[in-house]
Write an enzyme that holds these catalytic residues in place. Structure first.
Site, PDB file in Angstrom:
ATOM      1  N   LEU A  97      20.014  32.539 -26.046  1.00 14.42           N
ATOM      2  CA  LEU A  97      18.807  32.197 -26.788  1.00 14.42           C
ATOM      3  C   LEU A  97      19.222  31.902 -28.224  1.00 14.42           C
ATOM      4  CD1 LEU A  97      16.136  34.864 -25.696  1.00 14.42           C
ATOM      5  CD2 LEU A  97      16.217  32.462 -25.037  1.00 14.42           C
ATOM      6  N   ASP A  98      18.493  30.997 -28.887  1.00 13.47           N
ATOM      7  CA  ASP A  98      18.745  30.759 -30.304  1.00 13.47           C
ATOM      8  C   ASP A  98      18.588  32.067 -31.080  1.00 13.47           C
ATOM      9  OD1 ASP A  98      18.999  28.090 -29.718  1.00 13.47           O
ATOM     10  OD2 ASP A  98      16.975  27.565 -30.377  1.00 13.47           O
ATOM     11  N   LYS A  99      19.263  32.144 -32.211  1.00 14.32           N
ATOM     12  CA  LYS A  99      19.212  33.351 -33.035  1.00 14.32           C
ATOM     13  C   LYS A  99      17.777  33.752 -33.358  1.00 14.32           C
ATOM     14  CE  LYS A  99      20.823  35.280 -37.448  1.00 14.32           C
ATOM     15  NZ  LYS A  99      21.653  35.068 -38.654  1.00 14.32           N
TER      16      LYS A  99
END
Length: 324
Positions: free
Chosen positions: A128-130
């Protein structure tokens, strides 16, 4: 330890075939186990060329693994756990795994600390993106990682997201739409993505549904067929539906003029309003898929309530669970 009893229909087969074809063990994994004398039949060492019989108890001792990530103690919210996998509800603002610039503080390090007492190390199945929150699936050993990787490539791992996005008033509530684009790397900023074509990009397919509206903001559900970097964020913004709080694919990126509402939301929420709320997967030898829910992050619930909503995101997802 992996253990099973040979069934009548499996009798007469080579052990190597049974492990590889029926139980999905990779050749690389089997070689590692053999090197450590980790396979036994009825409590005795056995060769891979052995012919198995009905009722044989086969035991496979998982090889000792080492991790390149230093375990770090941190609070983690566990959504699901069994002998093979762990699902964690990741908060926004924490990396899924270390990067060249940020070598500490990743969720992977926290999961490594959690699993260390059992002698296990985490294997990342997806990312997942940060600044995206939600469910992340980790395998506890190399064999589970291989099975989940095969399941991913066989489209047997499904991810669903919820997001808040600025939306024109003519977008209908309740109907499903499919977004298809080719996503390419931005040549001017490698960390970002752009809408490309079949020559320079990868096909991205997203199914979306608006399920509620409050002013110029809608709640959307998404189901992904592909997992490209920034897929939902870019596809929505490119259609004039930017996610609330997105600092990369913004209101301006969508060609829309910012207003009082956008400035307010960006001040209250310093990241994109995107959450992975459900994971479903079915690996080899599983009779039924496993479905795990990750409750929407509190900061998303708060911004949705501040906009004026009465029903929570959690309630909306529950109410629409049967319409997927």
């Amino acid at each position: 330890m992996y253990e099973f009893i040979v069934e009548e229909a499996q009798a007469g087969r080579k052990l190597s075939s049974l492990l590889g074809t029926t139980h999905g063990m990779s050749r690389k994994f089997i070689r590692r186990v053999i090197q450590e004398n980790g396979i036994s039949r009825n409590g005795q060492p056995v060769l891979l060329s052995a012919i198995v019989e009905e009722g044989d108890r086969i035991q496979v001792q998982f090889p000792v693994e080492s991790s390149s990530v230093q375990p770090e103690k941190m609070p983690i919210q566990i959504c699901y756990e069994d002998a093979n996998v762990l699902v964690v509800n990741k908060p926004a603002g924490i990396l899924t795994h270390p990067s060249a610039k940020e070598k500490t503080g990743s969720l992977l390090a926290g999961v490594a600390h959690y699993l260390a007492p059992a002698g296990l190390i985490p294997h990342s199945v997806h990312r997942l993106d940060k600044f995206t929150s939600g469910a992340i699936l980790y395998a506890k050993h190399a064999h589970a990682h291989h099975l989940l990787d095969v399941a991913m490539r066989s489209n047997l791992v499904h991810r669903q997201y919820v997001a808040l996005a600025y939306t024109p008033s003519d977008v209908p509530i309740g109907s499903w739409h499919t977004l298809e684009d080719y996503i390419a790397q931005d040549p001017n900023k490698p960390s970002r993505r752009i809408i490309g074509n079949s020559d320079n990009g990868q096909l991205a397919i997203t199914h979306m549904q608006a399920i509620a509206r409050m002013g110029d903001v809608c709640v959307y559900r998404f189901r992904l067929e592909t997992g490209r970097t920034h897929q939902i964020r870019l596809q929505m913004a490119s259609r004039g539906l930017p996610l609330v709080g997105d600092r990369d694919y913004t209101y301006d990126y969508s060609g829309l003029p910012g207003n009082r509402s956008t400035r307010y939301c960006e001040k209250m929420l310093p990241h994109q309003a995107l959450h992975a709320y459900q994971l479903t997967w079915q690996a080899k030898n599983m009779t039924e898929p496993i479905c795990v829910y990750a409750k929407p992050a509190e900061d998303l619930e708060e911004i949705w309530a501040l906009i004026g909503a009465k029903a929570t995101l959690h309630q909306l997802l529950e109410d629409n669970a049967d319409t997927l």
